[in-house]
Design a protein around this motif. Structure first.
Motif, PDB file in Angstrom:
ATOM      1  N   VAL A  53     -28.853  -7.473  20.865  1.00  0.00           N
ATOM      2  CA  VAL A  53     -29.634  -6.726  21.860  1.00  0.00           C
ATOM      3  C   VAL A  53     -31.025  -6.423  21.311  1.00  0.00           C
ATOM      4  O   VAL A  53     -32.028  -6.557  22.011  1.00  0.00           O
ATOM      5  N   GLN A  54     -31.081  -6.065  20.022  1.00  0.00           N
ATOM      6  CA  GLN A  54     -32.390  -5.751  19.426  1.00  0.00           C
ATOM      7  C   GLN A  54     -33.341  -6.951  19.454  1.00  0.00           C
ATOM      8  O   GLN A  54     -34.541  -6.793  19.569  1.00  0.00           O
ATOM      9  N   THR A  55     -32.791  -8.150  19.306  1.00  0.00           N
ATOM     10  CA  THR A  55     -33.666  -9.326  19.253  1.00  0.00           C
ATOM     11  C   THR A  55     -33.805 -10.014  20.604  1.00  0.00           C
ATOM     12  O   THR A  55     -34.474 -11.033  20.713  1.00  0.00           O
ATOM     13  N   LEU A  56     -33.163  -9.423  21.642  1.00  0.00           N
ATOM     14  CA  LEU A  56     -33.140 -10.088  22.940  1.00  0.00           C
ATOM     15  C   LEU A  56     -34.539 -10.301  23.522  1.00  0.00           C
ATOM     16  O   LEU A  56     -34.866 -11.396  23.988  1.00  0.00           O
ATOM     17  N   ASP A  57     -35.375  -9.255  23.462  1.00  0.00           N
ATOM     18  CA  ASP A  57     -36.731  -9.361  24.015  1.00  0.00           C
ATOM     19  C   ASP A  57     -37.486 -10.511  23.364  1.00  0.00           C
ATOM     20  O   ASP A  57     -38.125 -11.322  24.026  1.00  0.00           O
ATOM     21  N   ARG A  58     -37.378 -10.528  22.031  1.00  0.00           N
ATOM     22  CA  ARG A  58     -38.081 -11.563  21.286  1.00  0.00           C
ATOM     23  C   ARG A  58     -37.555 -12.950  21.661  1.00  0.00           C
ATOM     24  O   ARG A  58     -38.332 -13.867  21.906  1.00  0.00           O
TER      25      ARG A  58
ATOM     26  N   TYR B 245     -17.934  -4.406  12.648  1.00  0.00           N
ATOM     27  CA  TYR B 245     -18.727  -5.649  12.607  1.00  0.00           C
ATOM     28  C   TYR B 245     -19.147  -6.096  14.008  1.00  0.00           C
ATOM     29  O   TYR B 245     -20.307  -6.423  14.262  1.00  0.00           O
ATOM     30  N   GLU B 246     -18.187  -6.049  14.929  1.00  0.00           N
ATOM     31  CA  GLU B 246     -18.428  -6.476  16.298  1.00  0.00           C
ATOM     32  C   GLU B 246     -19.593  -5.714  16.932  1.00  0.00           C
ATOM     33  O   GLU B 246     -20.488  -6.288  17.540  1.00  0.00           O
ATOM     34  N   LYS B 247     -19.578  -4.380  16.738  1.00  0.00           N
ATOM     35  CA  LYS B 247     -20.630  -3.541  17.333  1.00  0.00           C
ATOM     36  C   LYS B 247     -21.967  -3.823  16.692  1.00  0.00           C
ATOM     37  O   LYS B 247     -23.007  -3.869  17.356  1.00  0.00           O
ATOM     38  N   MET B 248     -21.925  -3.991  15.371  1.00  0.00           N
ATOM     39  CA  MET B 248     -23.160  -4.227  14.641  1.00  0.00           C
ATOM     40  C   MET B 248     -23.807  -5.549  15.094  1.00  0.00           C
ATOM     41  O   MET B 248     -25.013  -5.624  15.318  1.00  0.00           O
ATOM     42  N   VAL B 249     -22.992  -6.593  15.268  1.00  0.00           N
ATOM     43  CA  VAL B 249     -23.518  -7.886  15.720  1.00  0.00           C
ATOM     44  C   VAL B 249     -24.110  -7.754  17.119  1.00  0.00           C
ATOM     45  O   VAL B 249     -25.209  -8.228  17.400  1.00  0.00           O
ATOM     46  N   ASN B 250     -23.375  -7.050  17.980  1.00  0.00           N
ATOM     47  CA  ASN B 250     -23.873  -6.880  19.344  1.00  0.00           C
ATOM     48  C   ASN B 250     -25.212  -6.145  19.345  1.00  0.00           C
ATOM     49  O   ASN B 250     -26.157  -6.543  20.033  1.00  0.00           O
TER      50      ASN B 250
ATOM     51  N   MET C  24     -25.819  -2.856  26.633  1.00  0.00           N
ATOM     52  CA  MET C  24     -25.460  -4.227  26.998  1.00  0.00           C
ATOM     53  C   MET C  24     -24.447  -4.765  25.985  1.00  0.00           C
ATOM     54  O   MET C  24     -24.677  -4.689  24.785  1.00  0.00           O
ATOM     55  N   ASN C  25     -23.332  -5.258  26.453  1.00  0.00           N
ATOM     56  CA  ASN C  25     -22.326  -5.766  25.516  1.00  0.00           C
ATOM     57  C   ASN C  25     -22.102  -7.263  25.714  1.00  0.00           C
ATOM     58  O   ASN C  25     -21.415  -7.701  26.636  1.00  0.00           O
ATOM     59  N   ILE C  26     -22.750  -8.024  24.855  1.00  0.00           N
ATOM     60  CA  ILE C  26     -22.662  -9.485  24.961  1.00  0.00           C
ATOM     61  C   ILE C  26     -21.408  -9.988  24.265  1.00  0.00           C
ATOM     62  O   ILE C  26     -20.725 -10.883  24.750  1.00  0.00           O
ATOM     63  N   ILE C  27     -21.085  -9.333  23.148  1.00  0.00           N
ATOM     64  CA  ILE C  27     -19.932  -9.785  22.359  1.00  0.00           C
ATOM     65  C   ILE C  27     -18.631  -9.659  23.149  1.00  0.00           C
ATOM     66  O   ILE C  27     -17.751 -10.519  23.060  1.00  0.00           O
ATOM     67  N   LYS C  28     -18.528  -8.582  23.960  1.00  0.00           N
ATOM     68  CA  LYS C  28     -17.290  -8.327  24.697  1.00  0.00           C
ATOM     69  C   LYS C  28     -16.925  -9.522  25.596  1.00  0.00           C
ATOM     70  O   LYS C  28     -15.771  -9.915  25.697  1.00  0.00           O
ATOM     71  N   ASN C  29     -17.944 -10.105  26.217  1.00  0.00           N
ATOM     72  CA  ASN C  29     -17.671 -11.200  27.154  1.00  0.00           C
ATOM     73  C   ASN C  29     -17.803 -12.579  26.498  1.00  0.00           C
ATOM     74  O   ASN C  29     -18.127 -13.554  27.159  1.00  0.00           O
ATOM     75  N   ARG C  30     -17.581 -12.628  25.187  1.00  0.00           N
ATOM     76  CA  ARG C  30     -17.903 -13.874  24.490  1.00  0.00           C
ATOM     77  C   ARG C  30     -17.167 -15.099  25.044  1.00  0.00           C
ATOM     78  O   ARG C  30     -17.744 -16.176  25.133  1.00  0.00           O
ATOM     79  N   TYR C  31     -15.904 -14.895  25.474  1.00  0.00           N
ATOM     80  CA  TYR C  31     -15.176 -16.078  25.954  1.00  0.00           C
ATOM     81  C   TYR C  31     -15.720 -16.581  27.274  1.00  0.00           C
ATOM     82  O   TYR C  31     -15.675 -17.775  27.564  1.00  0.00           O
ATOM     83  N   LEU C  32     -16.285 -15.647  28.068  1.00  0.00           N
ATOM     84  CA  LEU C  32     -16.940 -16.073  29.313  1.00  0.00           C
ATOM     85  C   LEU C  32     -18.131 -16.981  28.977  1.00  0.00           C
ATOM     86  O   LEU C  32     -18.338 -18.034  29.594  1.00  0.00           O
ATOM     87  N   TYR C  33     -18.918 -16.578  27.959  1.00  0.00           N
ATOM     88  CA  TYR C  33     -20.105 -17.374  27.610  1.00  0.00           C
ATOM     89  C   TYR C  33     -19.717 -18.718  26.997  1.00  0.00           C
ATOM     90  O   TYR C  33     -20.374 -19.730  27.235  1.00  0.00           O
ATOM     91  N   PHE C  34     -18.611 -18.715  26.215  1.00  0.00           N
ATOM     92  CA  PHE C  34     -18.130 -19.996  25.683  1.00  0.00           C
ATOM     93  C   PHE C  34     -17.737 -20.911  26.838  1.00  0.00           C
ATOM     94  O   PHE C  34     -18.009 -22.114  26.826  1.00  0.00           O
ATOM     95  N   LEU C  35     -17.108 -20.297  27.875  1.00  0.00           N
ATOM     96  CA  LEU C  35     -16.668 -21.078  29.034  1.00  0.00           C
ATOM     97  C   LEU C  35     -17.867 -21.690  29.758  1.00  0.00           C
ATOM     98  O   LEU C  35     -17.854 -22.862  30.138  1.00  0.00           O
ATOM     99  N   ILE C  36     -18.944 -20.878  29.917  1.00  0.00           N
ATOM    100  CA  ILE C  36     -20.152 -21.392  30.585  1.00  0.00           C
ATOM    101  C   ILE C  36     -20.684 -22.610  29.823  1.00  0.00           C
ATOM    102  O   ILE C  36     -21.041 -23.633  30.407  1.00  0.00           O
TER     103      ILE C  36
END
Lengths: 316, 473
Positions: A242-247, A233-238, A1-13
């Motif tokens: 993802v690791q904390t998503l369930d929580r 850095y980008e990959k590490m943040v993503n 799952m890549n959340i960082i890649k679509n970051r501008y979409l989420y900012f737009l939302i």
């Protein structure tokens, strides 16, 4: 799952929710000149009287007449806002009146309408204290933001650029505050809701929860930054998100369960409060996943330089 | 973890839960000393409900002065004491009165039906006067007119101590009373002239008398007056109503005097209080007042309790389904959490208001969060191939920094909310922050100690380590 890649979409939302909220606040300010939100008597001063009639409930205009009767130059009560409450009660907002006048007013209603009148709730706030509370509330929010910024800065002192974490958490927090204020402005427009002391409590709770949530994600970034030193850095943040998503989702769900129960069964008194909390807590989880950490990446890459370039090429 | 340490923790938790259950279920706690049957502890542990839940009146009083900073903390405290005395005199029970910030007093009157009278009684600025009643004693309770402040219709009726001290010298020359029908008595001095007031045993057995000391600037005036009026009546009047009518026995030149008469101990004390606190050092006005009817309160309690129970039940089911065995253990920890928090509410005691209950319910969410954080970590470590025992320890130690930092930020917010609520007399905000903070602290305890101890207890004794599915893997 890549959340960082679509970051501008989420900012737009986020903007799609925040911008309409700001528009509603601006419209309210422009039309009433009293501020961005419809304020309740806790902030504005005035009286709220909730009365229940044992016999038949009189008409709104009859109640209005009684208010006019007690209106004086020192205590003008001639423009009360009278709303029916349930089937046998009224909720009446007016300029501030003292307890003695309220006593006479209720007695007059009892004799005039021939029905026992029960005072469910009577609140009276002077205008000066209302204004003071409004200022102090703003102060409390700023103080909380500053204290949290300093705490995060300290807690993340061993990571590179600790102030970025604090700032990103505050931006995410402001995002949630704006979402809540915007939703309140819209509900105020459509349902006539007024911001009261409970609303303020809800906003402050959302601030606490928002930062709580963001810190959990940041904590994982802090930990991973030491483990995956060679990873981008980008990959590490993503990976951390993802690791904390369930929580993040599970914690949000459990809080939502209790809040839903309160909204459905908790009675009218706190429904407004609980709905604002629901919106704020949802926004708090959203911003900690989709805004706070992506902001770190934007900052790391200094992407604003690209925004500028893009703009330049668009205008050229 | 060391097994004997775990056993020791289990004993601690069992004792704590048993104690909490005992407190939660009882309305009053009494502990007798078995040796001599004296009562060691006697405490009312009935849950305290706020005004919004049980009905009643809350008022916020503010010093009626131009600049709040000029009000001295000691004066405000004295004002609070006087108001409390006045309210007690109305026969209202369980009043609480607290100063808030520089110049405000929050007064709460649970379950009263006559808020108008209470507010009126609080707001009166009591004026104490010593009047020259000539030769005839006045009956206690008589309404009189005095020349204090001349015609009270033309001047401000509110009297400040500063203005009062200046009056006697100005009126010292007036002797005749030219006014016809209703007698206007001459005010010799006001309560502002008194420095200390005390109660002493009188000369006759069983009687009491009141001794007083005058402020230095009033001593001479009083000396002159009493030397020329021996044998006359010097009546004491509170808010134009006679409260005592003693006669001048001898000249009082040293600034010390006493009021004799056949007072009982209670009468003497109440008179002393009135003399001492006759006028408020700080005049106050009502800036906020709220009355909640008892019916609305009952309704709110019932509904929020129902909602709380439903919310808790859903959370318990969710945890059990999603996290399986650890979830059930977390549920047990959650029940422990609820029992302990409720016990603390009763023991501290904390007054439960509607926002307070909301804060508590929110803290249930935070309590679950700590467990969720740990279990997610536990699962990760299990997936990484650690043994169960290792995974449990790692799960806790790795989840700790995020639990610590996230809860610290919540506590910081609570602190700021508390300060805000406290200085503005916004008791709703204050109640919310106290309950949330307490919930966060107790939830840290349950997540870190209780859940882990329960989990170890189950694993050590039932050998469930070979069933990964029980952990939702």
């Amino acid at each position: 799952m890549n959340i960082i890649k679509n970051r501008y979409l989420y900012f737009l939302i986020s903007l799609l929710v925040i911008v309409p909220g700001i528009v509603f606040m601006a419209l309210h300010w422009a039309s009433t000149k009293e501020g961005p939100l419809a304020l309740g008597i806790d902030f504005k001063g005035g009286s709220l009287l909730e009365i229940q009639f044992a016999g038949t409930r009189p008409s709104i205009s009859d109640v209005q007449t009684v208010y006019n009767q007690f209106s004086t130059a020192a205590q003008p009560l001639n423009d009360p806002v009278i709303q029916p409450l349930g089937t046998d009660s009224f909720s009446i907002r007016s300029k501030q009146m003292d307890d003695a006048t309220k006593g006479k007013l209720v007695a007059e209603m009892e004799s005039k309408f021939g029905s026992k009148v029960t005072v469910l709730n009577f609140t009276s706030v002077s205008a000066s204290i209302g204004a003071e509370v409004t200022n102090a509330a703003g102060g409390a929010i700023l103080a909380a933001a500053l204290a949290i910024l300093l705490y995060i800065w300290y807690a993340f002192r061993e990571v590179e650029h600790p102030i970025r974490y604090g700032t990103a958490a505050i931006i995410a927090m402001l995002h949630d505050v704006f979402v809540v204020l915007g939703v309140e402005a819209m509900l105020g427009y459509f349902l006539g809701w007024e911001a009261d002391a409970l609303f303020l409590t809800a906003v402050l709770t959302v601030i606490g929860f928002s930062v709580h949530d963001t810190i959990v994600v940041f904590d994982r970034i802090r930990e991973n930054a030491n483990i995956y030193r060679r990873v981008e850095y980008e990959k590490m943040v993503n990976h951390s998100i993802v690791q904390t998503l369930d929580r993040s989702i599970n914690t949000q769900l459990t809080v939502m369960f209790t809040l839903f129960a309160l909204a459905l069964f908790g009675g009218d008194t706190i429904r407004h409060f609980v709905i604002i909390l629901l919106v704020g807590i949802f926004s708090g989880t959203y911003s900690s996943i989709f805004n706070a950490s992506p902001i770190l990446v934007v900052w790391e890459n200094k992407e604003w330089k690209n925004w500028f370039k893009r703009k330049e090429s668009a205008t050229a | 973890m060391n097994r004997s340490r775990n056993n020791w923790l289990i004993v601690m938790i069992v004792v704590l839960v048993a104690f909490s259950l005992w407190v939660d279920l009882s309305k009053n706690i009494t502990i007798q000393n078995p040796l001599n049957n004296t009562t060691l502890v006697n405490r009312n542990t009935d849950i305290r409900l706020g005004l919004d839940l049980r009905g009643g009146l809350q008022t916020l009083l503010q010093a009626d002065v131009a600049n709040c900073a000029s009000v001295k903390a000691a004066d405000l405290e004295t004002t609070r004491t006087i108001l409390q005395n006045r309210a007690n005199a109305l026969g209202v029970s369980e009043i609480t009165m607290q100063t808030a910030g520089n110049c405000r007093i929050v007064a709460e009157f649970p379950g009263i039906s006559n808020p108008e009278e209470v507010v009126a009684a609080l707001q009166q600025t009591a004026l104490l006067e010593f009047i020259d009643a000539g030769d005839t004693p006045l009956t206690i309770g008589t309404k009189v007119q005095t020349d204090y402040g001349q015609a009270s219709t033309t001047t401000q009726p509110t009297v400040t101590p500063a203005a009062a001290t200046a009056t006697p010298s100005a009126t010292a020359t007036s002797t005749a009373s030219p006014t016809p029908a209703p007698t206007v008595y001459h005010t010799v001095m006001t309560g502002a002239a008194l420095s200390t007031v005390g109660v002493q045993v009188g000369s006759k057995p069983g009687t009491y008398q009141i001794s007083f000391t005058l402020k230095p600037n009033s001593t001479q005036l009083f000396a002159d007056y009493t030397s020329s009026h021996i044998g006359k009546i010097l009546a004491i009047v509170l808010d134009k109503s006679v409260i005592s009518s003693p006669s001048i026995q001898s000249a009082i030149t040293g600034g010390d005097g006493s009021i004799t008469g056949s007072f009982t101990s209670a009468e003497a004390n109440s008179l002393a209080v009135q003399l001492r606190y006759g006028s408020l050092p700080v005049p106050v006005k009502v800036v906020e007042s709220q009355t909640v009817g008892a019916t609305l309160g009952e309704d709110s309690v019932r509904k929020s309790l129902t909602a709380g129970a439903i919310g808790l039940a859903v959370v318990i089911l969710f945890m059990a389904f999603y996290y399986r065995l650890p979830g059930v253990i977390a549920d047990l920890a959650l029940v422990t959490y609820a029992l302990v928090s409720f016990m603390l509410f009763k023991m501290i005691p904390i007054t439960l208001s509607l926002p307070g209950i909301a804060g508590f319910i929110l803290s249930i969410g935070m309590a679950v969060d700590a467990n969720v954080l740990i279990f997610e970590r536990l699962k990760e470590e299990l997936r990484a191939g650690r043994t169960l025992s290792q995974a449990i320890e790692l799960g806790w130690s790795r989840a700790w920094p995020s639990i610590r930092d996230s809860n610290s930020s919540t506590l910081i917010t609570c602190l700021i909310l508390y300060v805000f609520g406290n200085s503005f007399g916004a008791s709703m905000v204050k109640g919310f922050s106290i309950n949330l903070a307490l919930g966060v602290v107790v939830s840290l305890f349950t997540a870190i100690i209780v859940t882990r101890t329960y989990l170890h207890l189950v694993l050590d004794n039932l050998k469930l380590g070979e069933h990964p599915r029980w952990f939702g893997l």
